[in-house]
Design an enzyme around this catalytic site. Structure first.
Site, short mmCIF file in Angstrom:
data_model
loop_
_atom_site.label_atom_id
_atom_site.label_comp_id
_atom_site.label_asym_id
_atom_site.label_seq_id
_atom_site.Cartn_x
_atom_site.Cartn_y
_atom_site.Cartn_z
CG ASP A 132 42.64 21.94 27.71
OD1 ASP A 132 43.55 21.69 26.90
OD2 ASP A 132 41.84 22.88 27.57
NE ARG A 182 47.58 22.27 24.20
CZ ARG A 182 46.25 22.33 24.36
NH1 ARG A 182 45.73 22.47 25.57
NH2 ARG A 182 45.46 22.21 23.33
#
Length: 305
Positions: A132, A182
């Protein structure tokens, strides 16, 4: 008013006293609507249900900004246990993690050690891991670690945030790594020196990033609840005949459930981001900051108990 609301909840997300109270009283304040539980075991039935509905999952053990080496190693072991459980229960799930939970603010060597252990286990079981992205001050270090580990492990992705000026340049730099990315708007409070100040600019940059990464031939996860972004992607892949195995839509657990189901029926790959753990407070506040509609959603959760 929306900007004031966003800043207020971002401020609350960093309040240590409220974080301690949240851990003490659990997820009773509506957070259980968007968090899979306080342990991975509690999340397993939810993942199985989502898989049965045609949805894939990525799980994230909540917690960041660890400044104790032993705790960082415990976080790494939790990731390893989660990977083993995914394999054991044959779950259609990936794992997401934050580098600050693995010791990024302590030492780079500690992060590499923890990542090696996690990725070796993930490779053994065929589980993909996504790093992330956190706030802009940690962006460069995160991408450096991603590139180093991606040279050794193919089952690794990361996140690029469209509200940062640098992001299109980051896509160009990562292109040679055959990246799994992402793409998101971003949920941290940032200075106008590093981030676009207006929503339209962030949205336009996200569209540009989606187009660039897809046309580069890289696997792209479009992580957005925004109908305009979803429709833009649909039109783009249709125009360029991009096969569905080159991209997916990602949404948060508990958000836009009907949209998720509709996309699955239309034949698109959809992945649900399912966080779990005791450190749910900061994540919950950032979700409230992102969309004013989430505030009413949370209040409904409180009074429906």
């Amino acid at each position: 008013m929306e900007a004031i609301s966003k800043n207020f909840f971002l401020y609350l997300s960093n309040n240590k006293l409220l974080d301690r109270l949240a851990k003490r009283f659990g997820t009773r304040f509506g957070a259980d609507k968007i968090v899979g539980g306080e342990t991975f075991s509690q999340a397993i039935p939810l993942i199985q249900q989502l898989n049965q509905e045609g949805l894939q999952v990525t799980v994230d053990h909540l917690g960041e900004f660890v400044n104790c080496e032993s705790e960082a190693k415990e976080r790494a072991q939790e990731c390893i246990h989660t990977i083993q459980s995914i394999a054991q229960y044959q779950l259609q799930s990936e794992v997401s993690l934050k580098l600050t939970s693995l010791g990024l603010d302590i030492s780079r060597e500690l992060v590499y050690e923890n990542m090696e252990n996690i990725l070796q286990e993930a490779e053994k079981h065929g589980v993909t891991v996504t790093i992330d992205m956190e706030d802009s001050s940690r962006c460069e270090a995160t991408l450096e670690i991603y590139k180093t580990m991606k040279a050794k492990y193919s089952n690794l992705g990361t996140v690029i945030q469209s509200y940062l000026y640098r992001s299109c340049g980051d896509l160009d730099e990562l292109d040679s790594y055959d990246p799994y990315l992402r793409l998101v708007k971003g949920a941290y409070k940032e200075s106008g020196k590093v981030a676009f100040p207006e929503k339209k600019m962030v949205d336009d940059n996200l569209k540009q990033m989606i187009e660039k990464n897809l046309l580069n031939g890289n696997y792209t996860a479009i992580a957005s609840h925004d109908d305009a972004i979803i429709e833009f992607t649909k039109n783009l892949v249709k125009k360029h005949n991009i096969p569905t195995d080159r991209y997916e839509f990602q949404m948060l657990y508990g958000m836009r459930n009907q949209t998720q189901a509709d996309l699955v029926k239309e034949g698109y790959n959809v992945r649900v981001y399912l966080p779990y753990g005791e450190d749910w407070y900061g994540y919950f506040m950032r979700r409230l900051a992102e969309r004013p509609a989430n505030i009413a959603f949370a209040l409904k959760g409180i009074f429906s108990k």
